[in-house]
Design an enzyme around this catalytic site. Structure first.
Site, short mmCIF file in Angstrom:
data_model
loop_
_atom_site.label_atom_id
_atom_site.label_comp_id
_atom_site.label_asym_id
_atom_site.label_seq_id
_atom_site.Cartn_x
_atom_site.Cartn_y
_atom_site.Cartn_z
CE LYS A 188 -4.08 -2.01 -0.12
NZ LYS A 188 -4.09 -3.40 0.24
C1 LIG Z 1 -5.34 -4.40 0.62
C2 LIG Z 1 -6.83 -4.28 0.69
C3 LIG Z 1 -7.56 -4.72 1.80
C4 LIG Z 1 -6.97 -5.56 2.89
O1 LIG Z 1 -5.94 -4.93 3.55
P1 LIG Z 1 -5.05 -5.80 4.58
O2 LIG Z 1 -4.36 -4.73 5.37
O3 LIG Z 1 -4.12 -6.62 3.75
O4 LIG Z 1 -5.96 -6.62 5.39
C5 LIG Z 1 -8.90 -4.44 1.86
N1 LIG Z 1 -9.52 -3.80 0.86
C6 LIG Z 1 -8.86 -3.39 -0.24
C7 LIG Z 1 -9.61 -2.66 -1.30
C8 LIG Z 1 -7.50 -3.65 -0.36
O5 LIG Z 1 -6.85 -3.29 -1.48
#
Ligand SMILES: *Cc1c(COP(=O)(O)O)cnc(C)c1O
Length: 390
Positions: A188
Site C-alpha cells: 500500500k
Molecule cells: C489491501 C486491501 C484490503 C486488505 O488490507 P489488509 O491490510 O491486507 O488486510 C482491503 N480492501 C482493499 C480494497 C484492499 O486493497
C-alpha cells in the site's frame, strides 16, 4: 529478443523503507516493549491529526479493521451490507465473518467505483452499512452514498485501503464517513509490514473498537504490565486479537512522515505515464473526476478490445517477457467460487465490474521507480500495441 526488453526485472511494487524506519524498529526492539504500547499510541495520534478525524484505532490489518467495525456496529444474521464486487476479497469476507449478508452492486460503466444509482435500488430496512471502496485511491461519491445511508439508518463505512491520502470535495478521506478503514499492507501507499487503521469521530464507536481489538478487555488493558498498570482486568465484550504492535507502529511513524514525499513522486510518475501513453492507440488511461484528489495507489490502464487483437492476459505475458511486473485489480467477487456458492452471485449480473476486470492491467508504480522505469514500460506497451493493432 524484443527490442524493448529490460535487462533488469521491474517489479510491480517495492516498499520504500528508510534508515529512520529501521532505526525506530531497532529502538523498539531494544526498549523492552514490543507489543502495542507508546509507539502505537503516538502513531494513532499522528494518523488522526493527518486525516482530520477525532479518533484513530490501530489494528493488525485492514481486514481486521473492517471486521472489527462490523462487529462494533452489531452486524449479525439478517443484516445486509451493500458493497462493490470490484474489490479485494477482504471487503466482502469481513461482512460474512459476522453472519450478515453482503449485497453486491455493480460499478459505474467504464469507471471502477460503486454506482450510487445501483446502491439506491438495493437499500432497505435490512441495510445496516454501505461500504464503498475508493478504487486505486479515487474517492467514491461520498455525498450521494451518505444520503442513501442516512435515508435507511445505515452506517457509511468506507474501505479506504487505497485512499491514503485522498480528498473528496476538499475533505480528507478518513474524515467523511461514520468510519474508515485503512491498510498498511506491504503493497500500500505506506506500510507497517502488515497493519491497518480505523478513523472515526464517533467516540462511543471508538471505545467499542478499542475494547474489541484486544480480547474485549477494558480500555487501556495494554498498560497492565507498565508501572501505571494493574493486574486486574475485566472482559467486557467478545473481542479479538487484532491490535497493532509497537514494532509495526515504528515503521508507521516514519512512513507517515514520508507520505508527502512518496505522493509527490507518485504524481511525477503518473504525469510521465500520462504523457507517454496518451497517444498510444488502444490504451485507455484512468480518468479522475474534477471534485476529487486521488491517492494514486494504483495506475490501472485498460486495453480497448475494439482497437487491439490481443487479450489482457497476453499483454501481461508480453510485458513479463520484457521483464516488467504487473498486476490485476481486482478479480471481481462474483468470479470467485466462494461468493458464487455463498451469495449465489453470477458474473452476468455485474457487467461493468467484469468488463473493467477483463480489460485492466495495473502498471508498476512505487516511489523508488526511476523516470526511465516508466519510460521502459511505455516503450514496451507501445511496441506490443503496435504489433497487435486491429
Ligand atoms: C489491501 C486491501 C484490503 C486488505 O488490507 P489488509 O491490510 O491486507 O488486510 C482491503 N480492501 C482493499 C480494497 C484492499 O486493497
Amino acid at each position: 529478443m524484443n527490442s524493448t526488453r529490460r535487462t533488469e526485472f521491474l517489479p510491480f511494487h517495492r516498499p520504500s523503507i528508510g534508515d529512520a524506519e529501521i532505526a525506530e524498529v531497532v529502538d523498539t526492539l531494544r526498549s523492552g516493549w514490543l507489543t502495542m504500547g507508546p509507539k502505537t499510541q503516538r502513531f494513532e495520534e499522528k494518523f488522526a491529526a493527518y486525516v482530520g478525524s477525532r479518533h484513530a484505532i490501530a489494528v493488525n490489518s485492514c481486514t481486521a479493521a473492517l471486521h472489527l467495525l462490523f462487529e462494533a456496529i452489531g452486524l449479525g444474521p439478517g443484516d445486509e451490507v451493500i458493497t462493490t464486487p470490484y474489490t479485494f476479497t477482504a471487503t466482502v469476507a469481513s461482512v460474512l465473518y459476522t453472519g450478515a449478508t453482503p449485497v453486491l452492486v455493480d460499478t459505474l460503466a467504464g469507471y471502477p467505483n460503486i454506482d450510487p444509482q445501483a446502491v439506491a435500488t438495493r437499500v432497505s430496512d435490512r441495510t445496516k452499512a454501505i461500504v464503498p471502496v475508493h478504487f486505486a485511491g479515487m474517492p467514491c461519491d461520498m455525498d450521494r452514498l451518505g444520503e442513501l445511508a442516512a435515508g435507511c439508518g445505515a452506517s457509511l463505512i468506507d474501505d479506504a485501503a487505497h485512499a491514503l491520502p485522498a480528498r473528496y470535495k476538499g475533505r480528507m478521506i478518513g474524515s467523511i464517513g461514520r468510519a474508515s478503514a485503512f491498510s498498511f499492507y506491504a503493497g500500500k501507499n505506506m506500510t507497517t509490514g502488515e497493519g491497518g487503521m480505523i478513523t472515526t469521530d464517533d467516540s462511543a464507536l471508538a471505545d467499542a473498537l478499542r475494547i474489541r481489538r484486544l480480547h474485549g478487555i477494558s480500555r487501556d488493558a495494554w498498560k497492565r504490565y507498565t508501572a501505571e498498570g494493574s493486574w486486574y482486568y475485566e472482559v467486557e465484550a467478545l473481542g479479538f486479537k487484532y491490535n497493532m504492535t509497537d514494532i509495526n507502529a515504528s515503521l508507521g511513524l516514519h512512513q507517515l512522515d514520508r507520505l508527502g514525499e512518496f505522493q509527490k513522486r507518485r504524481h511525477e510518475l503518473i504525469a510521465l505515464y500520462e504523457e507517454n501513453l496518451a497517444q498510444v492507440p488502444g490504451i485507455v488511461t484512468p480518468e479522475v473526476p474534477s471534485d476529487v484528489e486521488s491517492a494514486w495507489h494504483l495506475y490501472v490502464v485498460r486495453l480497448d478490445p475494439k482497437r487491439l487483437r490481443t487479450t489482457r492476459n497476453e499483454v501481461i505475458e508480453l510485458l513479463k517477457a520484457d521483464n516488467i511486473g504487473t498486476s490485476v485489480h481486482f478479480i471481481p467477487a462474483p468470479l470467485h467460487p466462494l461468493y458464487q456458492q455463498r451469495l449465489g452471485c453470477r458474473k452476468e449480473d455485474f457487467p461493468n465490474a467484469v468488463g473493467l476486470y477483463e480489460q485492466s492491467i495495473s502498471l508498476p508504480l512505487f516511489p523508488a521507480m526511476a523516470d526511465d522505469d516508466v519510460l521502459s514500460v511505455c516503450r514496451s506497451l507501445e511496441r506490443i500495441v503496435a504489433e497487435n493493432q486491429r
